[in-house]
Design a protein around this motif. Structure first.
Motif, PDB file in Angstrom:
ATOM      1  N   ARG A   1      -7.377  28.046  11.674  1.00 23.70           N
ATOM      2  CA  ARG A   1      -6.777  29.274  12.213  1.00 23.70           C
ATOM      3  C   ARG A   1      -5.850  29.825  11.143  1.00 23.70           C
ATOM      4  O   ARG A   1      -4.881  29.182  10.757  1.00 23.70           O
ATOM      5  CB  ARG A   1      -5.998  28.987  13.492  1.00 23.70           C
ATOM      6  CG  ARG A   1      -5.266  30.226  14.022  1.00 23.70           C
ATOM      7  CD  ARG A   1      -4.698  29.988  15.372  1.00 23.70           C
ATOM      8  NE  ARG A   1      -5.806  30.071  16.316  1.00 23.70           N
ATOM      9  CZ  ARG A   1      -5.676  29.943  17.611  1.00 23.70           C
ATOM     10  NH1 ARG A   1      -4.503  29.710  18.134  1.00 23.70           N
ATOM     11  NH2 ARG A   1      -6.732  30.038  18.393  1.00 23.70           N
TER      12      ARG A   1
ATOM     13  N   ALA B   1     -12.289  22.831  12.055  1.00 27.52           N
ATOM     14  CA  ALA B   1     -11.671  24.026  12.651  1.00 27.52           C
ATOM     15  C   ALA B   1     -10.574  24.549  11.732  1.00 27.52           C
ATOM     16  O   ALA B   1     -10.050  23.818  10.902  1.00 27.52           O
ATOM     17  CB  ALA B   1     -11.082  23.683  14.014  1.00 27.52           C
TER      18      ALA B   1
ATOM     19  N   HIS C   1     -18.422  27.610  21.930  1.00 25.81           N
ATOM     20  CA  HIS C   1     -18.014  27.958  23.294  1.00 25.81           C
ATOM     21  C   HIS C   1     -19.238  27.925  24.206  1.00 25.81           C
ATOM     22  O   HIS C   1     -20.367  28.083  23.746  1.00 25.81           O
ATOM     23  CB  HIS C   1     -17.387  29.360  23.288  1.00 25.81           C
ATOM     24  CG  HIS C   1     -16.675  29.702  24.542  1.00 25.81           C
ATOM     25  ND1 HIS C   1     -17.297  30.281  25.604  1.00 25.81           N
ATOM     26  CD2 HIS C   1     -15.377  29.546  24.895  1.00 25.81           C
ATOM     27  CE1 HIS C   1     -16.419  30.484  26.576  1.00 25.81           C
ATOM     28  NE2 HIS C   1     -15.242  30.048  26.162  1.00 25.81           N
TER      29      HIS C   1
ATOM     30  N   ASP D   1     -10.416  32.643  13.048  1.00 23.80           N
ATOM     31  CA  ASP D   1     -10.536  31.373  13.765  1.00 23.80           C
ATOM     32  C   ASP D   1     -11.901  30.745  13.542  1.00 23.80           C
ATOM     33  O   ASP D   1     -12.924  31.451  13.531  1.00 23.80           O
ATOM     34  CB  ASP D   1     -10.394  31.571  15.279  1.00 23.80           C
ATOM     35  CG  ASP D   1      -8.983  31.880  15.723  1.00 23.80           C
ATOM     36  OD1 ASP D   1      -8.036  31.580  14.982  1.00 23.80           O
ATOM     37  OD2 ASP D   1      -8.826  32.424  16.833  1.00 23.80           O
TER      38      ASP D   1
ATOM     39  N   ASN E   1     -13.480  27.728  15.654  1.00 23.48           N
ATOM     40  CA  ASN E   1     -13.280  26.784  16.747  1.00 23.48           C
ATOM     41  C   ASN E   1     -13.933  25.448  16.422  1.00 23.48           C
ATOM     42  O   ASN E   1     -14.944  25.390  15.730  1.00 23.48           O
ATOM     43  CB  ASN E   1     -13.846  27.338  18.050  1.00 23.48           C
ATOM     44  CG  ASN E   1     -13.123  28.590  18.508  1.00 23.48           C
ATOM     45  OD1 ASN E   1     -11.972  28.797  18.180  1.00 23.48           O
ATOM     46  ND2 ASN E   1     -13.813  29.430  19.251  1.00 23.48           N
ATOM     47  N   SER E   2     -13.363  24.386  16.971  1.00 25.01           N
ATOM     48  CA  SER E   2     -13.866  23.047  16.676  1.00 25.01           C
ATOM     49  C   SER E   2     -15.243  22.782  17.262  1.00 25.01           C
ATOM     50  O   SER E   2     -15.964  21.920  16.784  1.00 25.01           O
ATOM     51  CB  SER E   2     -12.881  21.989  17.170  1.00 25.01           C
ATOM     52  OG  SER E   2     -12.680  22.122  18.558  1.00 25.01           O
ATOM     53  N   ARG E   3     -15.600  23.532  18.273  1.00 22.62           N
ATOM     54  CA  ARG E   3     -16.942  23.386  18.859  1.00 22.62           C
ATOM     55  C   ARG E   3     -17.377  24.740  19.406  1.00 22.62           C
ATOM     56  O   ARG E   3     -16.541  25.602  19.694  1.00 22.62           O
ATOM     57  CB  ARG E   3     -16.965  22.337  19.969  1.00 22.62           C
ATOM     58  CG  ARG E   3     -16.055  22.646  21.135  1.00 22.62           C
ATOM     59  CD  ARG E   3     -16.163  21.613  22.244  1.00 22.62           C
ATOM     60  NE  ARG E   3     -15.379  22.007  23.389  1.00 22.62           N
ATOM     61  CZ  ARG E   3     -15.732  22.923  24.287  1.00 22.62           C
ATOM     62  NH1 ARG E   3     -16.874  23.543  24.189  1.00 22.62           N
ATOM     63  NH2 ARG E   3     -14.953  23.236  25.296  1.00 22.62           N
TER      64      ARG E   3
ATOM     65  N   ARG F   1     -12.619  39.665  19.870  1.00 20.14           N
ATOM     66  CA  ARG F   1     -13.157  38.667  18.946  1.00 20.14           C
ATOM     67  C   ARG F   1     -14.373  39.255  18.255  1.00 20.14           C
ATOM     68  O   ARG F   1     -15.395  39.484  18.892  1.00 20.14           O
ATOM     69  CB  ARG F   1     -13.555  37.405  19.697  1.00 20.14           C
ATOM     70  CG  ARG F   1     -12.393  36.669  20.301  1.00 20.14           C
ATOM     71  CD  ARG F   1     -12.883  35.654  21.322  1.00 20.14           C
ATOM     72  NE  ARG F   1     -11.784  35.000  21.979  1.00 20.14           N
ATOM     73  CZ  ARG F   1     -11.172  35.456  23.061  1.00 20.14           C
ATOM     74  NH1 ARG F   1     -11.558  36.588  23.609  1.00 20.14           N
ATOM     75  NH2 ARG F   1     -10.169  34.792  23.598  1.00 20.14           N
TER      76      ARG F   1
ATOM     77  N   GLU G   1     -17.275  34.266  22.900  1.00 23.77           N
ATOM     78  CA  GLU G   1     -16.367  33.578  21.979  1.00 23.77           C
ATOM     79  C   GLU G   1     -17.192  32.927  20.870  1.00 23.77           C
ATOM     80  O   GLU G   1     -17.556  31.760  20.961  1.00 23.77           O
ATOM     81  CB  GLU G   1     -15.555  32.515  22.720  1.00 23.77           C
ATOM     82  CG  GLU G   1     -14.684  31.657  21.851  1.00 23.77           C
ATOM     83  CD  GLU G   1     -13.234  32.091  21.855  1.00 23.77           C
ATOM     84  OE1 GLU G   1     -12.515  31.662  20.963  1.00 23.77           O
ATOM     85  OE2 GLU G   1     -12.824  32.855  22.728  1.00 23.77           O
TER      86      GLU G   1
ATOM     87  N   ARG H   1     -18.103  30.972  17.564  1.00 23.15           N
ATOM     88  CA  ARG H   1     -17.374  29.853  16.955  1.00 23.15           C
ATOM     89  C   ARG H   1     -16.484  30.334  15.807  1.00 23.15           C
ATOM     90  O   ARG H   1     -15.341  29.928  15.680  1.00 23.15           O
ATOM     91  CB  ARG H   1     -18.349  28.780  16.454  1.00 23.15           C
ATOM     92  CG  ARG H   1     -17.609  27.594  15.882  1.00 23.15           C
ATOM     93  CD  ARG H   1     -18.445  26.382  15.686  1.00 23.15           C
ATOM     94  NE  ARG H   1     -17.588  25.338  15.151  1.00 23.15           N
ATOM     95  CZ  ARG H   1     -17.897  24.585  14.128  1.00 23.15           C
ATOM     96  NH1 ARG H   1     -19.072  24.706  13.548  1.00 23.15           N
ATOM     97  NH2 ARG H   1     -17.053  23.685  13.696  1.00 23.15           N
ATOM     98  N   CYS H   2     -17.001  31.200  14.961  1.00 22.94           N
ATOM     99  CA  CYS H   2     -16.214  31.760  13.863  1.00 22.94           C
ATOM    100  C   CYS H   2     -16.009  33.250  14.160  1.00 22.94           C
ATOM    101  O   CYS H   2     -16.982  33.979  14.342  1.00 22.94           O
ATOM    102  CB  CYS H   2     -16.936  31.551  12.536  1.00 22.94           C
ATOM    103  SG  CYS H   2     -15.910  31.902  11.116  1.00 22.94           S
TER     104      CYS H   2
END
Length: 82
Positions: free
Chosen positions: A15, A13, A38, A32, A34-36, A57, A44, A46-47
């Protein structure tokens, strides 16, 4: 965030937040990863990129940290000084 396993590191991940000067069209840009994923990836990704609002987003391709810094310093910042 990095995860180490078997002597190797994996990017999990990140930010990157660029606060823009007052009077700019947007107040910030944030990239961003994200670590996993959504539960609702269309809401949302992931990237994604936040163009001045936490509620917006925009999906973007999975970028390496160096690619993100490249976009911040060589693409976004030069447009701020013009």
């Amino acid at each position: 965030t990095l995860r180490e396993a078997n002597g190797r590191c994996s990017l999990i991940a990140y930010r990157f937040h660029l606060h823009l000067p007052e009077g700019s069209a947007s107040s910030f840009y944030r990239f961003d990863l994200n670590s996993r994923p959504h539960d609702t990836p269309l809401m949302e990704p992931r990237c994604h990129l936040h163009p001045g609002s936490d509620d917006v987003r925009l999906p973007c391709p999975l970028l390496s940290p160096l690619d993100v810094l490249d976009r911040i310093f060589l693409v976004i910042e030069p447009t701020l000084s013009s």
